[in-house]
Design an enzyme around this catalytic site. Structure first.
Site, short mmCIF file in Angstrom:
data_model
loop_
_atom_site.label_atom_id
_atom_site.label_comp_id
_atom_site.label_asym_id
_atom_site.label_seq_id
_atom_site.Cartn_x
_atom_site.Cartn_y
_atom_site.Cartn_z
CB SER A 79 16.62 -28.20 -111.64
OG SER A 79 17.25 -27.13 -112.31
CG ASP A 83 13.97 -26.27 -113.84
OD1 ASP A 83 13.63 -27.24 -113.14
OD2 ASP A 83 14.87 -25.48 -113.52
#
Length: 269
Positions: free
Chosen positions: A48, A162
């Protein structure tokens, strides 16, 4: 404590940068401190925001990104939001990636001066994916596709979101590289305030966006603790999770400084 088969006096490090939204900007301060004390970062794995900061550093453009992000104000953050009108996510994420591509210049991961892996999650296979080949910004976009916030990324025949969904602090990729030590940065550490201060806060039921982000963070923090216990990096630098809210990217300067201070506390000159 140093892991077996690692050189306690060495300066070559593998850096693991965890997820954490705007708190991930603290990774910049950590990198700046490590470089200032003579550490050679020879490999980065990230998830991320950790994938974003780590990838830009690996591309040799962290100074330019840092200067840009420090100038952001609330209105600038809003201007970077490209809302999706479908049902796949609130934001498309194309505008911010486009700005970064223009600023940094996209390149292949194989061409970077140091080793790099971005970690994403394959929704169909329900497993983590290590992205260490191909377009740098495609890998970053996939790794930061927060479920319900950003639309999933269709990349190399996979539907990716993610990486923090399964591995918010990706230590395992760093184990495959020859370095003197592994330094992990956990952007969801313990709160910096005391229990009394926290108890005295006014308690309010969060709105829908805060509820989503807090729920995701709660899950990721539990997974991060398990990963840290399982892989035991040589050094862990914890960034207090109350240093800023998940979306407060306009507080970049103070968050970066918080990262520098935490790194200096763990690894002084």
């Amino acid at each position: 404590m140093m892991s077996k088969n690692r050189n306690a006096g060495g300066r070559r490090v593998a850096l693991v940068l965890g997820s954490g939204g705007a708190r991930g900007l603290a990774h910049i301060g950590v990198i700046e401190h490590l470089c200032s004390i003579g550490m050679e970062i020879s490999y980065i794995s990230g998830c991320s925001m950790g994938a974003l900061v780590g990838g830009i550093y690996a591309a040799g453009e962290l100074d330019a990104y840092t200067e840009w992000v420090k100038q952001l104000e609330r209105k600038d953050i809003i201007s970077l939001l490209d809302f999706s009108f479908g049902m796949q996510g609130l934001l498309k994420g194309e505008k911010i990636i486009g700005v970064l591509r223009e600023m940094i210049g996209d390149r292949s991961i194989e061409s970077l001066d140091i080793g790099y892996t971005a970690v994403a999650t394959d929704l169909n296979e329900q497993k983590e994916v290590w992205l260490n080949k191909g377009s740098l910004f495609d890998a970053i976009r996939a790794s930061m596709a927060i479920p319900t916030v950003f639309t999933p990324w269709d990349y190399q025949g996979r539907i990716l979101v993610d990486g923090g969904l399964l591995n918010p602090i990706p230590i395992a990729p760093a184990l495959n590289h020859s370095t003197d030590s592994i330094i992990a940065v956990n952007a969801s550490g313990r709160r910096s305030r005391g229990k009394r201060e926290i108890d005295e806060e006014k308690r309010e039921i969060p709105g829908i966006f805060d509820s989503m982000s807090l729920s995701l963070e709660t899950m990721q923090n539990a997974i991060a603790r398990l990963k840290l216990a399982a892989y035991s990096p040589d050094v862990v630098i914890d960034i207090p999770r109350d240093v800023c809210n998940f979306y407060e990217f306009y507080r970049a300067e103070e968050v970066i400084e918080a990262g520098r201070q935490q790194a200096a506390e763990i690894l002084p000159d």
